[in-house]
Design a protein around this motif. Structure first.
Motif, short mmCIF file in Angstrom:
data_model
loop_
_atom_site.label_atom_id
_atom_site.label_comp_id
_atom_site.label_asym_id
_atom_site.label_seq_id
_atom_site.Cartn_x
_atom_site.Cartn_y
_atom_site.Cartn_z
N SER A 241 0.85 -1.18 0.00
CA SER A 241 0.00 0.00 0.00
C SER A 241 0.88 1.22 0.00
O SER A 241 2.03 1.19 0.47
CB SER A 241 -0.93 0.00 1.22
OG SER A 241 -0.17 0.07 2.42
N GLU A 347 2.41 -2.76 -8.53
CA GLU A 347 2.84 -2.59 -7.13
C GLU A 347 4.36 -2.49 -7.05
O GLU A 347 4.91 -1.68 -6.28
CB GLU A 347 2.32 -3.74 -6.27
CG GLU A 347 0.82 -3.69 -6.04
CD GLU A 347 0.28 -4.94 -5.36
OE1 GLU A 347 -0.77 -4.85 -4.73
OE2 GLU A 347 0.93 -6.00 -5.46
N PHE A 384 -1.85 2.26 -4.16
CA PHE A 384 -2.78 1.22 -3.75
C PHE A 384 -3.22 1.49 -2.32
O PHE A 384 -2.41 1.91 -1.48
CB PHE A 384 -2.13 -0.17 -3.86
CG PHE A 384 -1.85 -0.59 -5.27
CD1 PHE A 384 -2.77 -1.35 -5.97
CD2 PHE A 384 -0.68 -0.20 -5.91
CE1 PHE A 384 -2.52 -1.72 -7.28
CE2 PHE A 384 -0.42 -0.57 -7.21
CZ PHE A 384 -1.36 -1.34 -7.90
N VAL A 390 -7.00 0.13 -6.35
CA VAL A 390 -6.13 0.95 -7.19
C VAL A 390 -6.44 2.43 -6.99
O VAL A 390 -7.59 2.86 -7.09
CB VAL A 390 -6.31 0.58 -8.67
CG1 VAL A 390 -5.49 1.50 -9.58
CG2 VAL A 390 -5.91 -0.88 -8.90
N ARG A 409 -9.97 -3.24 -7.00
CA ARG A 409 -8.83 -3.96 -7.55
C ARG A 409 -9.23 -4.95 -8.63
O ARG A 409 -8.67 -4.94 -9.73
CB ARG A 409 -8.10 -4.68 -6.41
CG ARG A 409 -6.84 -5.43 -6.86
CD ARG A 409 -6.20 -6.22 -5.72
NE ARG A 409 -4.94 -6.80 -6.14
CZ ARG A 409 -3.75 -6.22 -6.01
NH1 ARG A 409 -3.68 -5.02 -5.45
NH2 ARG A 409 -2.65 -6.82 -6.44
#
Length: 459
Positions: A241, A347, A384, A390, A409
């Motif tokens: 995240s 990510e 994220f 997203v 997501r």
């Protein structure tokens, strides 16, 4: 939104970075908002086998390889290719102005690159500086898996300005087995099993006769892929995240402005997204560069991006390599077009401070919170949430303040990575299969190099 479905163009069919990546050098990567929790083993398990081969020529040794006629390799902190003693002179009639002029030229032809992924598609891109009185042409010649070859296909005629020639793709290129669709070379019928097994690239650099001006090319390459046809893709598991501080620009506030560039702002998703990331990396336009824009317009840099990503044949700002080339006109930036395999790849990049521009198409009900459907649209992924959803800067927003969105997501991953979908009439049409623009520093940090390598991109 971007006009990626029209008669002259078909929508093309279609990890592991942990502690080292948390030391990323992205301008906004540090600070309390960014929490990197990717486990390398988990990330690696989540990434499917790659269906993409992304080869780039960037080093002095690269430019000395292949065949040169009238060009030479230059060394330095940013090695490149320039005109030496020209190989000759050619006349070129610009189809968009009707002007015929003579140009000195030199060429560079790459060695044959054998594809690790026999491919149904290839997209060529380049990064270059073209001072006044210069331009370049990029071509590709493939070899099929049956041993026969394609012709030399023109994948773009390009200059960073628009005074000497108009940047353009070239229509009506086909040998009956493969076809160039604006910016993408595609096998006509992949179901036959025919694929591209290898290719060579050719760059032709042009300048006005009698001058010493020259383009300088720092990077060229091609992304070749064979993404399987699919309506749905495997779901990835959340791995990190965090959020990058990327500027927010709306394309919608530019509606009606400069309609000569793809009907104005409502179609400017690609250049608007490009400008967001360019400015994230510190790219700025001077007052002189923006002097042509009506001073009453907010965010004149978005108008500038639209003008200088515009493909005069496609009649749109969504040419993928033209956007990457535009980004690389800013000091110390590189731009590439690639395909990624999952949100895990995104990510990995976000963890290294690298935002990404994704291309997707969807019905209104397929992306909760978007409020619209589109045949093709570009947006910028900047992070994220803790739940893995997203965070995107979506230029299809009514104001700059409304640009930041959070999308589910699973919905986002599927509309971005699939190659097949149903449109509003129930017809089966194409999806972009994970297409992505990546802009990053000319001299990336070690962590950024690691992240780019993890998604198959040479820094």
């Amino acid at each position: 939104m971007s006009r990626v479905e029209q008669p002259s163009r078909r929508i093309v069919l279609a990890a592991a970075v942990a502690a080292a990546v948390t030391a990323s050098a992205g301008p906004a990567a540090a600070g309390p908002e960014t929490s990197m929790t990717t486990d390398p083993a988990d990330a690696a398990r989540a990434v499917p086998a790659r269906a993409v081969d992304n080869r780039a020529w960037t080093s002095h040794a690269d430019w000395r390889s292949g065949t040169r006629r009238g060009t030479r390799a230059v060394a330095g902190t940013r090695p490149g290719l320039v005109i030496a003693t020209p190989a000759g002179t050619r006349a070129y009639t610009d189809p968009h102005t009707g002007t015929t002029a003579s140009w000195e030229y030199g060429t560079w032809t790459s060695p044959v690159h054998l594809l690790s992924v026999p491919a149904t598609e290839a997209v060529v891109s380049w990064n270059a500086h073209t001072p006044s009185g210069t331009w370049l042409q990029a071509e590709i010649k493939g070899t099929y898996t049956d041993g026969t070859g394609t012709p030399w296909y023109v994948m773009g005629r390009w200059a960073s300005g628009d005074r000497d020639v108009r940047s353009t793709s070239v229509d009506d290129q086909s040998d009956g087995r493969s076809t160039v669709w604006t910016d993408t070379l595609a096998i006509d019928d992949p179901s036959t099993g025919l694929r591209l097994a290898s290719y060579r690239l050719r760059l032709t650099l042009y300048r006005k006769p009698g001058t010493q001006a020259t383009p300088q090319v720092w990077r060229t390459g091609a992304m070749a892929s064979d993404v399987p046809d699919r309506f749905t893709v495997p779901a990835s598991s959340p791995g990190m995240s965090g959020e990058l501080d990327v500027p927010r620009y709306s394309q919608e506030i530019h509606k009606g402005r400069y309609p000569e560039y793809d009907n104005g702002g409502e179609a400017w998703c690609s250049p608007t997204s490009s400008q967001m990331i360019i400015e994230y990396w510190g790219g700025r336009l001077t007052p002189g560069q923006l002097a042509w824009v009506d001073p009453s317009y907010a965010d004149p840099q978005v108008c500038h991006a639209a003008r200088f990503t515009y493909d005069h044949q496609y009649a749109g700002c969504g040419n993928w390599p033209f956007n990457a080339a535009y980004a690389a006109t800013f000091e110390d930036l590189q731009g590439v077009v690639t395909r990624l395999g999952s949100l895990t790849d995104l990510e990995t990049l976000i963890a290294a401070g690298i935002p990404a521009i994704t291309s997707q198409s969807f019905l209104k009900e397929e992306l909760t919170g978007a409020g619209y459907g589109t045949a093709g649209h570009l947006m910028t992924v900047i992070g994220f949430t803790a739940d893995g959803d997203v965070i995107a800067n979506d230029p299809a927003s009514e104001s700059n303040e409304a640009v930041r969105r959070v999308y589910r997501r699973r919905e986002f991953e599927n509309i971005w990575l699939r190659t097949k979908r149903y449109n509003a009439t129930g017809k089966v049409v194409s999806g972009t299969g994970g297409v992505c623009y990546l802009y990053f520093p000319a001299r990336p940090s070690a962590a950024q190099r690691t992240a780019l390598a993890a998604v198959g991109v040479r820094a």
